[in-house]
Design an enzyme around this catalytic site. Structure first.
Site, PDB file in Angstrom:
ATOM      1  N   TYR A 130      43.325  38.251  29.221  1.00 43.27           N
ATOM      2  CA  TYR A 130      43.019  36.983  29.886  1.00 43.27           C
ATOM      3  C   TYR A 130      44.208  36.051  29.702  1.00 43.27           C
ATOM      4  CZ  TYR A 130      41.011  32.446  30.889  1.00 43.27           C
ATOM      5  OH  TYR A 130      40.787  31.208  31.428  1.00 43.27           O
TER       6      TYR A 130
ATOM      7  N   GLU B 174      44.706  31.072  36.661  1.00 42.55           N
ATOM      8  CA  GLU B 174      44.029  31.969  35.725  1.00 42.55           C
ATOM      9  C   GLU B 174      44.117  33.397  36.244  1.00 42.55           C
ATOM     10  OE1 GLU B 174      39.754  31.358  33.901  1.00 42.55           O
ATOM     11  OE2 GLU B 174      39.616  32.623  35.662  1.00 42.55           O
TER      12      GLU B 174
END
Ligand code: GDP
Ligand code: MN
Length: 383
Positions: free
Chosen positions: A101, A185
């Site tokens: 992530y 993201e």
């Protein structure tokens, strides 16, 4: 303004971030063709502006073009957290070794940017962050220094990511800066079994206030397409934006117009304090011409939830009599069907009130204090 995954993917590509080959379609039959061109086996992914598509059944592997058509038919039209799927992206499948992530966000409280990264990316990142916060690294990024090679290496190392991810971290920072994004993201950023680093999913939130300097958001760009044809956008917000108004739809019944963001925000609070719920935020700014007032009323009155409208203006540079003239002219062009409570104070308030009194519209009431006006609007809305 959020971009769809397929748009974020195009942006990433432009910055040299590797992504799987993909195509976007809005019909199952096109999905079959697209899958053929992509080599047969594909991942079919719902294009909606919300996360958790995987868990909702919006991300599925299809073994061949015929299966891609069947899967696309299943996913198109699906409802994911209130978002209807109108397009699917077909992507070449990837053999995943590890899922990471990575993101950059604006940290308003600290007045800086934050890199957030974890070696345990994928669909359960929220749970990882909630149960084992130590597995998620949060590194402040000073915007005047940005993400240099050394900074990227520091972020990767703090999160336990392999050193090869540093290059993507540096490029992702360039996306944030040059695209005027508030958030970028990638989840998951993957390492494939062949050792390649690929962005498998992407979220980009661009700052609408930067529109004036983002020429590439203009004609024919992916972002413009989002702004104009966004099926997920609130229609009243789209209509207001077209008129140049700063309007945000809320859940309540009291329509609110004010001048200055701060005054409008406190008006929302006072209305809530009086037991009613604001239907919107609408700041008509400093000028508050008749046209702006008419446009504002027009948007608010097209909201069927609105039961009463509160105009709260504190005259500063713009005098209250000019605002009152604006309201009077707006009443000529807008068909007022619900009560309008007006509070005028500040520069030339007495003259402004006199202008409205002279118009004597049966649905318009004046109250001289903000609290009193909010109470009256709340009472009318709750009737
Ligand atoms: P989200 O659930 O909305 O975040 O959608 P994602 O695009 O992140 O997809 C969810 C999950 O599907 C990812 O975490 C991956 O595990 C998996 N996935 C997506 N694309 C591929 C792929 O090409 N190959 C494999 N094996 N898994 C994939
Ligand atoms: Mn994801």
């Amino acid at each position: 303004m959020d971009l769809y995954e397929y748009q974020a993917r195009e942006v990433f590509k432009g910055y040299g971030i590797a992504v799987p080959d993909a195509a976007v379609v809005d019909h199952p039959r096109e999905a079959r063709h697209a899958a053929e061109l992509l080599g047969g086996r594909v991942v079919v992914k719902a294009q909606v502006k919300t996360g958790g598509r995987g868990k909702a059944g919006g991300v599925k592997l299809a073994a061949d073009p015929a299966a891609a058509e069947v899967t696309a038919r299943q996913i198109l039209g699906m409802d994911i957290k209130g978002h209807t799927v109108r397009r699917v992206m077909l992507a070449q499948p990837v053999d995943i070794q590890d899922e990471f992530y990575v993101s950059y966000v604006l940290d308003r409280a600290a007045g800086t940017f934050l890199a957030i990264a974890s070696a345990e990316g994928g669909m359960d990142i929220e749970e990882v962050a909630a149960t084992r916060p130590e597995a998620v690294a949060r590194i402040p990024v000073d915007p005047s220094e940005g993400v240099t090679e050394a900074k990227a290496a520091e972020i990767a190392s703090a999160a336990g990511l392999p050193a090869e991810t540093a290059d993507v971290l540096a490029r992702l920072w360039q996306v944030l800066v040059r695209e005027d994004a508030l958030l970028v993201e990638v989840n998951p950023l993957v390492r494939t079994v062949d050792g390649a680093i690929l962005a498998l999913d992407g979220k980009v939130t661009v700052d609408g206030n930067a529109r004036f300097r983002q020429a590439r958001w203009g004609e024919a760009s992916a972002v413009r397409d989002t702004a104009v044809h966004d099926a997920d956008a609130e229609p009243l917000e789209t209509a207001a934006a077209a008129k140049g108004l700063t309007y945000v739809k809320l859940d309540g019944e009291v329509g609110i117009i004010g001048n200055g963001a701060g005054l409008v925000m406190s008006t929302l609070d006072v209305v809530a304090g009086r037991g009613a719920r604001p239907a919107n935020f609408l700041d008509i700014g400093g000028g508050a011409s008749a046209q702006v007032m008419a446009d504002g009323l027009d948007v608010i009155l097209s909201d069927p939830d609105v039961k009463a409208v509160l105009v709260n203006v504190f005259g500063g540079i713009t005098a209250c009599d000019a605002v009152a003239e604006g309201i009077v002219r707006a009443l000529d062009s807008v068909h007022l069907t619900r009560p309008l409570v007006v509070r005028l104070d500040g520069n030339n308030a007495a003259r402004g009130r006199a202008v409205l009194d002279a118009r004597a519209h049966p649905l318009v009431e004046q109250v001289t204090t903000m609290d009193g006006a909010a109470a009256r609007a709340a009472e009318l809305a709750n009737r």
